[in-house]
Design an enzyme around this catalytic site. Sequence first.
Site, PDB file in Angstrom:
ATOM      1  N   CYS A 132       0.959  -1.321   0.122  1.00 55.66           N
ATOM      2  CA  CYS A 132       0.079  -0.043   0.056  1.00 55.66           C
ATOM      3  C   CYS A 132       0.877   1.164   0.051  1.00 55.66           C
ATOM      4  O   CYS A 132       1.553   1.589   0.928  1.00 55.66           O
ATOM      5  CB  CYS A 132      -0.779  -0.093   1.172  1.00 55.66           C
ATOM      6  SG  CYS A 132      -2.025   1.575   1.188  1.00 55.66           S
ATOM      7  N   LYS A 167       1.093  -9.708  -2.081  1.00 51.93           N
ATOM      8  CA  LYS A 167       0.743  -8.561  -3.342  1.00 51.93           C
ATOM      9  C   LYS A 167       1.839  -7.685  -2.979  1.00 51.93           C
ATOM     10  O   LYS A 167       1.961  -6.879  -2.060  1.00 51.93           O
ATOM     11  CB  LYS A 167      -0.535  -8.026  -2.932  1.00 51.93           C
ATOM     12  CG  LYS A 167      -1.019  -7.184  -4.061  1.00 51.93           C
ATOM     13  CD  LYS A 167      -2.418  -6.503  -3.683  1.00 51.93           C
ATOM     14  CE  LYS A 167      -2.757  -5.709  -4.639  1.00 51.93           C
ATOM     15  NZ  LYS A 167      -4.293  -5.266  -4.320  1.00 51.93           N
TER      16      LYS A 167
END
Length: 308
Positions: A132, A167
């Site tokens: 993020c 991710k």
Amino acid sequence: MSNILAAAVGAVALENPLMNASGTFGSGKEYADFIDLRELGAVVGKSVTPRPTRGNPPPRLVETAAGMLNAIGLQNEGVDYFLRELLPELRARARVVVANVAGQSEDDYAEVTRRLSAASEKIDALEINISCPNVKCGGMAFGTDASAAAQLTARLRAETALPLWVKLSPNVTDLAAIARAVEQAGADALVVANTFLGMAIDIEKRRPILANVTGGLSGAAIHPLALRCVWQVAGAVKCPVIGCGGVTGIREVIGFLLAGATAVQVGMRHFSEPAVIRRLTGELRAWCEAHQTTVRDLVGGARNSIKN
Ligand SMILES: Cc1cc2nc3c(=O)[nH]c(=O)nc-3n(C[C@H](O)[C@H](O)[C@H](O)COP(=O)(O)O)c2cc1C
């Protein structure tokens, strides 16, 4: 007849290779009025942190010429709420449920992973968001350093028996090196990738538009970049790769598969087309039938064309 759309991410079997990208599909149930969640190969939850997180102050979104910048900052209601209010409904409605884990420290990630693993009968895989770009601590800091990414992955591997999908952040120089480090540390699959760091300036006010100054770029603009990332990672690791970034049509879906992805996530397209995965599933089936091929046969197909 066998299912020409059948796909798999390691041990996780999928009826079709398409799933939503985390954070672009509400908690899942908001979209159930538009599409039966069983039409998605898997439903991926929004990032969950140990405690409720308010995210960044507004403005947090900016539209760009071919995409969007966001600086939401992992807003969510925390892992207790996810387990109590969101997970049971997802389990009842979706074929395959993927919970997404985030935090500001290794301990945060470990706590969420442990709590979710205690409900492992309701969850098919964990996706770890080490990418993020919109939080000051944690997030992308783990995803941009190979040893930090590997250390976190190894710690979470020890915390869970669930399939562990990591991710990755595309905001790095040598993505293949980070992918290899994460695979060696025990990841079962890699999601490639999160948003690309960007920014926008209000020319009248002469200041950055986002309160966070920078944000993550998603949408059609990033697809060629994400495709390059998938190509590089799929060439560097043996574990499955899930393509993510800028999908609007089956051209991008098939491109990701041909580059080596075994499954594909669709993100912000959901904002303008909530049932996009229904359309893409139908178009992908028709394309495979017309070309007498299957999703499994497409995976990595473009790699054979390159000698070296
Ligand atoms: C508004 C918004 C919120 C997002 N929230 C998350 C999140 O909570 N966790 C995460 O791993 N990725 C999050 N992402 C990144 C997406 O999952 C995806 O990686 C990215 O948008 C690229 O795909 P796209 O171009 O198809 O949108 C978010 C993206 C957007 C646009």
